[in-house]
Design a protein around this motif. Structure first.
Motif, PDB file in Angstrom:
ATOM      1  N   ALA A   1       1.345  -6.585  12.031  1.00 36.52           N
ATOM      2  CA  ALA A   1       1.960  -5.247  12.037  1.00 36.52           C
ATOM      3  C   ALA A   1       2.982  -5.082  10.918  1.00 36.52           C
ATOM      4  O   ALA A   1       3.535  -6.054  10.409  1.00 36.52           O
ATOM      5  CB  ALA A   1       2.622  -5.015  13.389  1.00 36.52           C
TER       6      ALA A   1
ATOM      7  N   ASP B   1       1.577   1.670  11.494  1.00 38.01           N
ATOM      8  CA  ASP B   1       0.247   1.221  11.921  1.00 38.01           C
ATOM      9  C   ASP B   1      -0.328   2.188  12.946  1.00 38.01           C
ATOM     10  O   ASP B   1      -1.392   2.763  12.740  1.00 38.01           O
ATOM     11  CB  ASP B   1       0.336  -0.182  12.558  1.00 38.01           C
ATOM     12  CG  ASP B   1       0.733  -1.257  11.565  1.00 38.01           C
ATOM     13  OD1 ASP B   1      -0.015  -1.464  10.602  1.00 38.01           O
ATOM     14  OD2 ASP B   1       1.787  -1.892  11.767  1.00 38.01           O
TER      15      ASP B   1
ATOM     16  N   LYS C   1      -3.938   3.443   2.583  1.00 38.43           N
ATOM     17  CA  LYS C   1      -5.083   2.690   2.048  1.00 38.43           C
ATOM     18  C   LYS C   1      -6.218   3.624   1.628  1.00 38.43           C
ATOM     19  O   LYS C   1      -6.866   3.406   0.604  1.00 38.43           O
ATOM     20  CB  LYS C   1      -5.554   1.673   3.091  1.00 38.43           C
ATOM     21  CG  LYS C   1      -4.527   0.541   3.285  1.00 38.43           C
ATOM     22  CD  LYS C   1      -4.743  -0.228   4.555  1.00 38.43           C
ATOM     23  CE  LYS C   1      -3.736  -1.368   4.707  1.00 38.43           C
ATOM     24  NZ  LYS C   1      -3.740  -1.981   6.039  1.00 38.43           N
TER      25      LYS C   1
ATOM     26  N   ASN D   1      -7.030  -1.094   9.204  1.00 37.21           N
ATOM     27  CA  ASN D   1      -5.744  -1.516   9.777  1.00 37.21           C
ATOM     28  C   ASN D   1      -5.993  -2.558  10.858  1.00 37.21           C
ATOM     29  O   ASN D   1      -6.629  -2.266  11.877  1.00 37.21           O
ATOM     30  CB  ASN D   1      -4.972  -0.313  10.335  1.00 37.21           C
ATOM     31  CG  ASN D   1      -3.609  -0.732  10.876  1.00 37.21           C
ATOM     32  OD1 ASN D   1      -3.474  -1.100  12.037  1.00 37.21           O
ATOM     33  ND2 ASN D   1      -2.599  -0.733  10.021  1.00 37.21           N
TER      34      ASN D   1
ATOM     35  N   LYS E   1       0.818  -1.228   0.000  1.00 28.87           N
ATOM     36  CA  LYS E   1       0.000   0.000   0.000  1.00 28.87           C
ATOM     37  C   LYS E   1       0.842   1.263   0.000  1.00 28.87           C
ATOM     38  O   LYS E   1       0.447   2.267  -0.602  1.00 28.87           O
ATOM     39  CB  LYS E   1      -0.992   0.009   1.157  1.00 28.87           C
ATOM     40  CG  LYS E   1      -0.390  -0.303   2.541  1.00 28.87           C
ATOM     41  CD  LYS E   1      -0.400  -1.768   2.837  1.00 28.87           C
ATOM     42  CE  LYS E   1       0.671  -2.128   3.837  1.00 28.87           C
ATOM     43  NZ  LYS E   1       0.220  -3.001   4.878  1.00 28.87           N
TER      44      LYS E   1
ATOM     45  N   ASP F   1      -0.373   3.857   7.719  1.00 26.92           N
ATOM     46  CA  ASP F   1      -0.837   2.721   6.903  1.00 26.92           C
ATOM     47  C   ASP F   1      -2.287   2.947   6.454  1.00 26.92           C
ATOM     48  O   ASP F   1      -2.643   2.675   5.300  1.00 26.92           O
ATOM     49  CB  ASP F   1      -0.713   1.440   7.744  1.00 26.92           C
ATOM     50  CG  ASP F   1      -1.195   0.215   7.009  1.00 26.92           C
ATOM     51  OD1 ASP F   1      -0.460  -0.270   6.121  1.00 26.92           O
ATOM     52  OD2 ASP F   1      -2.311  -0.261   7.309  1.00 26.92           O
TER      53      ASP F   1
HETATM   54  N1  HSE Z   1      -0.055  -3.697   9.071  1.00 23.31           N
HETATM   55  C1  HSE Z   1      -1.233  -3.832   8.290  1.00 23.31           C
HETATM   56  C2  HSE Z   1      -2.417  -3.970   9.214  1.00 23.31           C
HETATM   57  C3  HSE Z   1      -1.126  -5.038   7.415  1.00 23.31           C
HETATM   58  O1  HSE Z   1      -2.211  -4.171  10.416  1.00 23.31           O
HETATM   59  O2  HSE Z   1      -3.559  -3.875   8.759  1.00 23.31           O
HETATM   60  C4  HSE Z   1      -2.195  -5.139   6.358  1.00 23.31           C
HETATM   61  O3  HSE Z   1      -2.110  -4.097   5.427  1.00 23.31           O
END
Ligand code: HSE
Length: 323
Positions: free
Chosen positions: A189, A196, A205, A159, A105, A201
């Motif tokens: 993670a 995260d 997305k 997440n 991502k 993250d």
């Molecule tokens: N680190 C990300 C999460 C992994 O915890 O959702 C999936 O994209």
């Protein structure tokens, strides 16, 4: 039966989950595609770690060109994570006429246009289902059966790590740092979990979702973003007293020409459909002007759910190449 050869960049958590999905479901994958899919080369430094999969030493390489220049390889799966060198490698693969599948991502959000345009210019497919919502088929849904819609809004828990932490803190009163450690052990993670817990993250997305839903690429750096690292047990208690749960919510809403978006911890009434999404589960709540409201729910992190999405993309590409 035709053999489709695949190069894999990265055999970490998700690479291993993808490899395992292919190994475990080989019969189903062959039945669904009519093809024999083989990961023939793997770019990976750590060739000795026990991963619970069967890989021969000959499959490993330290030279990405051994994958990009191999005329027998049709598809490259990029699972290195991080923006670079992953983006450069994906572009290089496309220029060598390889289709590319990624779960990355950060790289897709940072370079959405460049990656899609390079794929188009080289007449190869570029798929990234696993980059948003792990095993949830949200990108395929938005770009196929829902493509006639003008989208109005998206609300997402996207997440797994932070949702796992918030759930465990809320339901069992566990401490933030202890739960983060468990999420890391479970393979949810990021390598650096700052991405995260600080919402980065999720911003990646949301950037990808907005590019698809609203045809507007907003850099993740330009999305107002707040994570969960400052959430205390007291905050959770106060939310509960109001009949609410705290969730890390990605949101984007279009009104006329105006698009509003953010990533932030949000109080949701316990009756809200997203409030009951727990642990590493993710959900994406979409409103389209024709279809109305929809919610997609499933495991948003972890090697096998993500491997499932990666392999789905690989299989579609293999079918399109050899139909
Ligand atoms: N680190 C990300 C999460 C992994 O915890 O959702 C999936 O994209």
């Amino acid at each position: 039966m035709k053999t489709v050869r695949i190069g894999l960049l990265g055999l970490g958590n998700i690479g291993t989950g993808t490899y395992k999905t292919l190994e475990m479901n080989r019969a189903q994958i062959t039945r669904a595609t009519g093809l024999n899919l083989e990961i023939t080369k793997i770019l990976e430094k750590d060739t000795t770690r026990e991963r619970g999969i069967t890989v021969t030493p000959e499959q490993f390489t330290q030279d990405p060109d051994e994958i990009f220049k191999d005329p027998e390889i049709d598809i490259v799966i990029e699972l290195l994570g991080g923006i670079e060198p992953a983006t450069t490698f994906m572009l290089e693969a496309m220029k060598n006429k390889k289709a590319v599948v990624t779960a990355n991502k950060a790289a897709v959000a940072a370079n959405f246009q460049k990656l899609n345009e390079t794929a188009k210019a080289n007449n190869v497919e570029f798929r990234f289902e696993a980059s948003v919502g792990g095993g949830i088929p949200i990108i395929n849904a938005l770009t196929t059966v829902l493509q006639s819609n003008e989208f109005v809004e998206v609300l997402g828990i996207v997440n797994g790590t932070t949702n796992y932490i918030l759930t465990q803190m809320t339901e069992f009163g566990f401490k933030y740092a202890d739960v983060l450690k468990v999420a890391q052990e479970k393979g949810f993670a990021e390598a650096d979990p700052t991405a995260d817990v600080e919402g980065i993250d999720v911003a990646n997305k949301l950037s990808i979702l907005m590019a698809i839903m609203f045809d507007k690429h907003i850099s993740p750096n330009d999305i107002p973003t707040k994570g969960i690292s400052k959430i205390t047990p007291k905050d959770i208690e106060i939310a509960e007293a109001q009949g609410c749960k705290i969730k890390l919510i990605a949101s984007a809403r279009k009104e006329g020409d105006k698009l509003e978006y953010s990533v932030k911890p949000t109080l949701l009434k316990a009756s809200h459909p997203l409030a009951s999404v727990s642990n590493e589960f993710n959900a994406v709540y979409v409103t389209g002007n024709a279809v109305g409201e929809l919610m997609f729910y499933g495991k948003g992190a972890g090697p096998l759910p993500t491997g499932s999405a990666v392999m789905g993309d690989v299989m579609e590409i293999a079918k399109n190449i050899y139909k």
